[in-house]
Design an enzyme around this catalytic site. Structure first.
Site, PDB file in Angstrom:
ATOM      1  N   HIS A  35       0.838  -1.202   0.000  1.00 60.62           N
ATOM      2  CA  HIS A  35       0.000   0.000   0.000  1.00 60.62           C
ATOM      3  C   HIS A  35       0.877   1.258   0.000  1.00 60.62           C
ATOM      4  O   HIS A  35       0.620   2.211  -0.732  1.00 60.62           O
ATOM      5  CB  HIS A  35      -0.920  -0.028   1.228  1.00 60.62           C
ATOM      6  CG  HIS A  35      -1.589   1.279   1.536  1.00 60.62           C
ATOM      7  ND1 HIS A  35      -2.477   1.888   0.674  1.00 60.62           N
ATOM      8  CD2 HIS A  35      -1.496   2.105   2.615  1.00 60.62           C
ATOM      9  CE1 HIS A  35      -2.902   3.031   1.218  1.00 60.62           C
ATOM     10  NE2 HIS A  35      -2.323   3.184   2.385  1.00 60.62           N
ATOM     11  N   HIS A  61       3.375   7.650   5.397  1.00 63.70           N
ATOM     12  CA  HIS A  61       2.147   8.304   5.868  1.00 63.70           C
ATOM     13  C   HIS A  61       1.409   7.565   6.979  1.00 63.70           C
ATOM     14  O   HIS A  61       0.628   8.165   7.706  1.00 63.70           O
ATOM     15  CB  HIS A  61       1.203   8.629   4.699  1.00 63.70           C
ATOM     16  CG  HIS A  61       0.426   7.472   4.146  1.00 63.70           C
ATOM     17  ND1 HIS A  61       0.921   6.631   3.179  1.00 63.70           N
ATOM     18  CD2 HIS A  61      -0.824   7.010   4.420  1.00 63.70           C
ATOM     19  CE1 HIS A  61       0.012   5.727   2.873  1.00 63.70           C
ATOM     20  NE2 HIS A  61      -1.054   5.917   3.614  1.00 63.70           N
ATOM     21  N   ASP A  62       1.623   6.262   7.108  1.00 69.77           N
ATOM     22  CA  ASP A  62       0.915   5.521   8.162  1.00 69.77           C
ATOM     23  C   ASP A  62       1.813   5.142   9.337  1.00 69.77           C
ATOM     24  O   ASP A  62       1.388   4.399  10.226  1.00 69.77           O
ATOM     25  CB  ASP A  62       0.272   4.249   7.575  1.00 69.77           C
ATOM     26  CG  ASP A  62      -1.000   4.555   6.785  1.00 69.77           C
ATOM     27  OD1 ASP A  62      -1.749   5.476   7.188  1.00 69.77           O
ATOM     28  OD2 ASP A  62      -1.258   3.881   5.769  1.00 69.77           O
ATOM     29  N   GLU A  65       0.404   6.588  12.684  1.00 75.71           N
ATOM     30  CA  GLU A  65      -0.909   6.016  13.000  1.00 75.71           C
ATOM     31  C   GLU A  65      -0.827   4.525  13.341  1.00 75.71           C
ATOM     32  O   GLU A  65      -1.510   4.051  14.238  1.00 75.71           O
ATOM     33  CB  GLU A  65      -1.839   6.231  11.800  1.00 75.71           C
ATOM     34  CG  GLU A  65      -3.308   6.205  12.151  1.00 75.71           C
ATOM     35  CD  GLU A  65      -4.155   6.757  11.008  1.00 75.71           C
ATOM     36  OE1 GLU A  65      -3.979   7.943  10.657  1.00 75.71           O
ATOM     37  OE2 GLU A  65      -4.964   6.004  10.456  1.00 75.71           O
ATOM     38  N   ASP A  66       0.000   3.791  12.638  1.00 75.69           N
ATOM     39  CA  ASP A  66      -0.056   2.323  12.745  1.00 75.69           C
ATOM     40  C   ASP A  66       1.202   1.647  13.277  1.00 75.69           C
ATOM     41  O   ASP A  66       1.274   0.417  13.316  1.00 75.69           O
ATOM     42  CB  ASP A  66      -0.371   1.724  11.360  1.00 75.69           C
ATOM     43  CG  ASP A  66      -1.758   2.111  10.885  1.00 75.69           C
ATOM     44  OD1 ASP A  66      -2.622   2.398  11.737  1.00 75.69           O
ATOM     45  OD2 ASP A  66      -1.998   2.127   9.672  1.00 75.69           O
ATOM     46  N   ASP A 122      -3.889   8.076  -1.222  1.00 78.66           N
ATOM     47  CA  ASP A 122      -4.238   7.079  -0.208  1.00 78.66           C
ATOM     48  C   ASP A 122      -5.611   6.475  -0.487  1.00 78.66           C
ATOM     49  O   ASP A 122      -5.788   5.250  -0.487  1.00 78.66           O
ATOM     50  CB  ASP A 122      -4.217   7.767   1.171  1.00 78.66           C
ATOM     51  CG  ASP A 122      -4.322   6.805   2.332  1.00 78.66           C
ATOM     52  OD1 ASP A 122      -3.866   5.644   2.196  1.00 78.66           O
ATOM     53  OD2 ASP A 122      -4.857   7.202   3.382  1.00 78.66           O
TER      54      ASP A 122
HETATM   55 ZN    ZN Z   1      -2.773   4.669   3.895  1.00 77.60          ZN
END
Ligand code: ZN
Length: 181
Positions: A35, A61-62, A65-66, A122
């Site tokens: 991704h 980008h994640d 967040e992750d 995204d």
């Molecule tokens: Zn994403």
């Protein structure tokens, strides 16, 4: 040029390590890094390789967040611009999912140009994922809901990059065919 390559591969390497073991929600359970590279490639191609910070942001980008990465980590490794961009597209995970989704629609219109381009890429990757490999257990209603939400987020990002919008619209059209969304 050489410096750019070093920065870019460093970001890709870091993203792959941070997300190691994570997989996409779809039935094919692709490695999560697919991704990230898809988003980065979309951004690189549609801006003709003109914005290194943006493409690095796509790869990273994640991470906040992750994964256990923090804004400070990103700032230290990749500089203030990349860290600020990733922070800008990071949801507040302490909030319930529905609230986070609502906030994305509400706050995206006032975000930076780079953040908006990243949002389009995204959502394009996510819609492609839903069409090619829908998550097991998602009802048609839930799939349609996601498509409509993605469209609402992207609505406020339009007018910046025609090629990127075209990629989103193509994924959106495929979702319409697949889910009648
Ligand atoms: Zn994403």
């Amino acid at each position: 040029m050489t410096d750019d390559l070093v920065w870019l591969t460093r970001a890709a390497d870091y993203a792959a390590r941070q997300h190691v073991g994570q997989r996409r929600k779809g039935e094919r359970a692709e490695p999560y890094v697919n991704h990230l590279t898809e988003v980065a490639a979309l951004l690189a191609e549609t801006t003709e390789g003109s914005d290194l910070v943006l493409v690095m942001g796509g790869l990273l980008h994640d991470t906040i967040e992750d994964t256990d990465a923090t804004v400070e980590d990103l700032q230290e490794r990749f500089g203030a611009d990349v860290a600020a961009l990733v922070a800008e597209v990071t949801d507040d995970k302490s909030l319930p999912k529905e609230e986070r989704k609502r906030l994305q629609v509400e706050t995206t219109p006032v975000k930076s140009r780079r953040a908006k381009l990243l949002k389009i890429a995204d959502k394009t990757s996510n819609l492609r994922g839903l069409v090619n490999s829908p998550p097991a257990g998602w009802t048609e209603a839930r799939l349609r809901d996601y498509v409509h939400w993605a469209e609402a987020v992207v609505r406020s990002c339009r007018g910046l990059n025609a090629a990127l919008e075209a990629a989103f619209d193509e994924a959106r059209a495929a979702a319409r065919v697949r889910f009648d969304a």
